[in-house]
Design an enzyme around this catalytic site. Sequence first.
Site, PDB file in Angstrom:
ATOM      1  N   GLU A 178      38.716  41.711  28.473  1.00  0.00           N
ATOM      2  CA  GLU A 178      37.963  41.230  29.630  1.00  0.00           C
ATOM      3  C   GLU A 178      37.405  42.396  30.443  1.00  0.00           C
ATOM      4  OE1 GLU A 178      39.573  36.970  31.005  1.00  0.00           O
ATOM      5  OE2 GLU A 178      41.184  38.449  30.866  1.00  0.00           O
TER       6      GLU A 178
ATOM      7  N   GLU B  97      44.829  34.138  24.972  1.00  0.00           N
ATOM      8  CA  GLU B  97      45.503  33.403  26.042  1.00  0.00           C
ATOM      9  C   GLU B  97      45.909  31.979  25.669  1.00  0.00           C
ATOM     10  OE1 GLU B  97      43.442  36.751  28.166  1.00  0.00           O
ATOM     11  OE2 GLU B  97      43.040  35.468  26.452  1.00  0.00           O
TER      12      GLU B  97
END
Length: 328
Positions: free
Chosen positions: A135, A168
């Site tokens: 990210e 995730e």
Amino acid sequence: MMLHKGNALYNVSAWSHDSVYHIHLNHQKRPYNILDTQTMFELDYVLQNFIIDNVSGHNYGWPPTYGYKGVVFSSGKSTFIAGADVKQIAGAYEAPEELIDYTLKKGQGLFNRIEDLKIPTVAIINGLTMGGGLELALACTSRIMVEQEEFVGEEYSPIPKPKLALPEVKLGVVPSWGGTTRLPRIVPPTKAMDIICSGRNVYPKEALKIGLVDKIISSRLAYEEAYNIIKSVDHEMIRESKFLPVETPEWKIGLASKAMKFLVGRKQKKMFGSRDKYPSPYRAIELFKKSLRLTRGGSLDLEREAFIELVKTEESRELVGRFLSGER
């Protein structure tokens, strides 16, 4: 350790060279880099004190140089960044929603500040780059992947096979530091959906093909290539495109989401005996579809909302517990 105005920076070091600012991650207590509370503080501190003021024309930071042409993020480990601190996800199960939202906003805000810089940013990615590490790299203008190199000098030094992932969903949550928002604005949206909703690994050949990285190069040439990118990249065009909704046909996303739900269901049925054992991949699909039609701010809001909803489930607690206990 780096000292500045009485603040000690342990996991992040910084310097400038030839009008390019370098931010180097090298966690002092772990064999790999992780975005724990201390490291996130240090990254934000460096960004706020050494770069943002200088780029805006002030000179409040150190070293006493401004007018930077770009920023390079790199790692002193055999991996770039292994991800966020999973123990914090475990703690979120019983934490107040307001505290979780505040923590997510801090992470999103840090990566937004990287993306909002008026100069190009390049992430030199080596080894494993997972979750929050990817990210951070997605917030940069460009990403370079370093080739796997098994020999360093005369000694054999195995380095983890390069791979990228947003895993995730395997912890029962969704990417919420901008991964769900930024990935489909960098790679083809259907590819982004697959990567986010499966949590699978992306290896160098595919990463280059879909545009997740811009170049694969040997470590000895990585900095030179980063400087070349800073000199030539259309930073403004790339940055602006990451703020806008994604232009892709509704029917295409609809078909892709149906296919993804089928694949998720089949996999869960095979592994757990139920197509609906874990809700995170299904929630990720719905989040993904909505976020495509929003600007960056609206999409980031949805990310936080989905994370808070999922992290409070027993399914997420179970998956995080398995991860922390070494189960795979």
